[in-house]
Design an enzyme around this catalytic site. Structure first.
Site, PDB file in Angstrom:
ATOM      1  CG  HIS B 257      -0.442   0.226   2.603  1.00 13.50           C
ATOM      2  ND1 HIS B 257      -0.078   1.365   3.176  1.00 13.50           N
ATOM      3  CD2 HIS B 257      -0.305  -0.848   3.440  1.00 13.50           C
ATOM      4  CE1 HIS B 257       0.029   1.073   4.227  1.00 13.50           C
ATOM      5  NE2 HIS B 257       0.035  -0.357   4.602  1.00 13.50           N
ATOM      6  CG  ASP B 269       2.543   0.455   7.714  1.00 10.60           C
ATOM      7  OD1 ASP B 269       2.180  -0.136   7.014  1.00 10.60           O
ATOM      8  OD2 ASP B 269       1.690   0.486   8.906  1.00 10.60           O
ATOM      9  CD  GLU B 303      -3.437  -1.135   5.551  1.00  9.82           C
ATOM     10  OE1 GLU B 303      -3.664  -2.326   6.273  1.00  9.82           O
ATOM     11  OE2 GLU B 303      -2.761  -0.284   6.028  1.00  9.82           O
ATOM     12  CD  GLU B 304      -1.571   2.174   7.808  1.00  3.84           C
ATOM     13  OE1 GLU B 304      -2.247   1.741   8.706  1.00  3.84           O
ATOM     14  OE2 GLU B 304      -0.521   1.721   7.691  1.00  3.84           O
ATOM     15  CG  ASP B 331       1.091  -3.705   4.862  1.00  8.12           C
ATOM     16  OD1 ASP B 331       1.778  -2.743   5.400  1.00  8.12           O
ATOM     17  OD2 ASP B 331      -0.080  -3.780   5.016  1.00  8.12           O
ATOM     18  CG  HIS B 402       0.509   2.338  12.619  1.00  9.26           C
ATOM     19  ND1 HIS B 402      -0.805   2.006  13.145  1.00  9.26           N
ATOM     20  CD2 HIS B 402       0.779   1.856  11.302  1.00  9.26           C
ATOM     21  CE1 HIS B 402      -1.096   1.283  12.117  1.00  9.26           C
ATOM     22  NE2 HIS B 402      -0.305   1.189  11.261  1.00  9.26           N
TER      23      HIS B 402
END
Lengths: 455, 455
Positions: B257, B269, B303-304, B331, B402
């Site tokens: 992603h 990420d 995606e998130e 991912d 994150h």
């Protein structure tokens, strides 16, 4: 000292306190109940009270506080973006003692130098009106080698940049991590140079800037630092003694510094040293025998920004400096000690051999170098007080040093306990030695601020 | 497939590109030139252009973007202090999708629960008017076990707390580090529950709060979150093909992603996954032979926070879902792959044995579990597309995931290259296999958002 039999009570000092890791418990209390201890803040005042209570509970006597000059400085709000040209908000923090930016901040082009020498060699018209960025990379080393050179860039860079007409000075954080947490630390404005705002970029942000400039991009920065100037205030050193017996007039000093930077809770720098010193003294005070010499714990004020605590102690105790037969400082975090360093004149002595023999089971070697003491001890060194160093492993220390990540979670319960044992053994042996070696350090170099990590 | 001879060209796919670590170079460009890629921001727009250029340069054909719904959400300023009673400023960040606090923020007492079950069991009068803190600790595991349970607390906690009358919900960051960087991530507001502000505390700050409450202290918090609501905007998936030969109508899909959270630059990420997918495809496209089946790279949008990209692709390509013979997603950061997982119906097949035989030299074992795909692939799974998983080592991934620390500096050039090789080998073998196994995944579970780390 009889080397054929182990010195008395060492077995008790070497007993790990597994049920109650007391050094860590002390540190937890300091970090949680007091928190950051920047001079002249509420935390500083609370720490002075905390330390007196802790030394009393540890069984020390004559516990009291002595006034020490301290530096007032307020960090304020801070922000920085790089225009790469895409805008990247970066993590940075002002260097301790920096002036703030003008109202509305600074926007200017960034020019990079790899060293102070390269900056000094630049033509002023290249630098004037720009923000200087100093890209000096500190290596990861067990003995902290590389901190001296890196911190010299941090401390002196702002004035070197100002002399060339720079508007502000940014440095790559003095550290070994790769996290978005900038490392603060003191700067030294040179007399005669304009005072310009100065800050450290977190290492990933510094590397991003470095890569962009290396590609030949023109990079601008928008910088706002809300820090404010430095009048002088008051803080306090906290002292406590374990009075000696037949040589009670002589003093073995074990120091650490009670103040911390404002960003974290000063767990490693130097809460760990305070916990080590207090718990090492408690272990000694709870032995069935008193030491022959007086063991004195001094928790110094204001090490980070002005060294007011060390100067105040040396000044107040100058008359008894000759009775300080040895001084040690714990100011290298929680790391396991790996080497013993003594004054040159003491290296071949029976006492040095006894110290080494007792510390060797902890994995501590005899370092061929000359002991340097710590920043807080430097003024005592000038009065001839000999230093004994326990060099701690600082491989990870500079990941956290002077950042928001200097918190309890990054302290090892196991390592801080090992460091406590080593300091207690060294202090106990020094306090009970047959020989005395007062004055052996006369004329040798003593630590400067920049030496602290290279001990 | 002939197992006695190695499949053609595998040696070239397994050649490390030491002189030019291209996956890392791609990632550097994405992180430095584009930066964070939160949906509907300038970075997102730049990323869609970047990805099309990168796929073209990698030799893919039919490169284009397809519209995908995306979530608009703005983090804004955020601050939080704990009154322990001493005031400790803490590091926190809003959960994605959270509403903001009212003007002036919230000040309230904090009440801790160890689980959603404990919160659900509480009497409303215990919770009403307070800020709920959920203390769930995620372990460090190579396979990410523990992320599911922890992220369920993050996602569902705010609505569970709201149902009991809480004013706001704080969670311990879902992560494995000990740094002052909070881990964001999506929340799910339940229909029918009030929407209350929700944020994650950095782990050391969460632990500080936990210790204070465990000691029986009454702790208040002052919390201000400036985040704003979520209309829906548009972003785009980016696609490119390596057209196949005799079976060119069949598709092997390799996904990652393109979007990222706003705090770092989305290096792990999922910049790493994008770089792995693009570079694995480039390696295949530059072989002297074309694959029999079409290899398609899809870099998914959003995606998130909403999974709009995965849904848009499945919806736009529903008619050709049956021609997707396998889908893989990268991912899981830069980690070295350690296991291959295939659909249950394929486990005893010659193709599974061939895949394993070719991947085993990279240290990859055959996992007895059933392949799950990734979040972006889930809608394809519902259409019967079979998944093949390469499980990557995520031991360190959740230190950065994150957070603001998800930057290039925390990516391993060696590991991302190894992951690239493994994905290129798996895709090449699937694209050239004698057997086809379309539909084998029918009726098996497909990944949910919460499954992503447990694949």
């Amino acid at each position: 000292m009889n080397l054929s039999a182990p010195p008395p009570h060492l077995d008790r000092l070497l007993q790990p306190a597994t049920a109650h890791p007391r050094a860590w418990d002390l540190l937890r209390s300091l970090c949680d109940d007091v928190g950051a201890r920047f001079p002249c803040t509420e935390g500083d005042v609370a720490a002075v009270a905390w330390a007196q209570e802790a030394l009393g509970l540890a069984g020390l006597e004559r516990v009291h506080a002595e006034p020490a000059e301290a530096t007032l400085w307020h960090r304020g709000a801070e922000s920085c973006s790089l225009l790469l040209p895409r805008q990247q908000s970066v993590a940075l923090t002002a260097l301790g003692g920096s002036v703030g930016t003008p109202e509305g901040g600074i926007e200017a082009e960034v020019i990079e130098f790899a060293s102070l020498e390269a900056l000094d060699a630049a033509r002023p018209e290249e630098v004037a009106g720009k923000v200087v960025y100093l890209h000096h990379v500190m290596p990861r080393m067990r003995d902290g080698t590389g901190y001296n050179a890196a911190s010299a860039v941090r401390m002196r860079g702002p004035s070197h940049a100002a002399r060339k007409g720079a508007l502000a000075c940014l440095v790559r954080s003095v550290g070994t991590d790769s996290w978005r947490a900038a490392h603060t630390g003191a700067l030294w404005y040179h007399a005669g140079a304009p005072q310009i705002p100065a800050a450290a970029l977190a290492i990933p942000d510094a590397e991003l800037l470095h890569r962009a400039l290396a590609e030949g991009k023109r990079v601008r920065t928008v910088l706002a630092l809300g820090c404010s100037p430095m009048p002088v205030g008051m803080s306090a050193n906290v002292l406590g003694d374990i009075p000696g017996t037949d040589l009670g007039g002589e003093i073995v000093l074990l120091g650490a510094h009670l103040d911390s930077w404002d960003l974290g809770t000063g767990a490693l720098d130097d809460g760990a040293g305070c916990a080590i010193a207090i718990e090492a003294a408690r272990r000694i005070a709870s032995l069935p025998a008193r030491p022959r010499r007086t063991v004195r714990v001094v928790l110094f004020a204001n090490e980070e920004l002005g060294s007011g605590g060390g100067r105040a102690y040396a000044s107040a105790h100058a008359a008894e400096a000759g009775r300080h037969v040895a001084a040690l400082e714990a100011d290298q975090g929680d790391g396991k000690p790996w080497a013993l360093r003594v004054p040159a004149a003491m290296r071949e002595s029976a006492l040095a051999r006894a110290l080494h023999a007792s510390l060797a089971p902890l994995g501590i070697e005899l370092d061929p170098g000359v002991s340097r003491g710590g920043v807080d001890l430097a003024p005592l060194g000038h009065l001839g007080v000999p230093f004994v160093d326990l060099r701690q492993d600082v491989t990870r220390y500079f990941d956290f040093h002077h950042t928001a990540n200097d918190v309890l979670d990054n302290v090892s319960r196991v390592e801080i306990e090992e460091a406590t044992m080593a300091f207690s053994v060294a202090v106990w042996l020094l306090a009970n030695a047959e020989e005395s070696f007062s004055g052996v350090n006369q004329g040798e170099g003593t630590a400067t601020r920049a030496d602290i990590a290279a001990r």
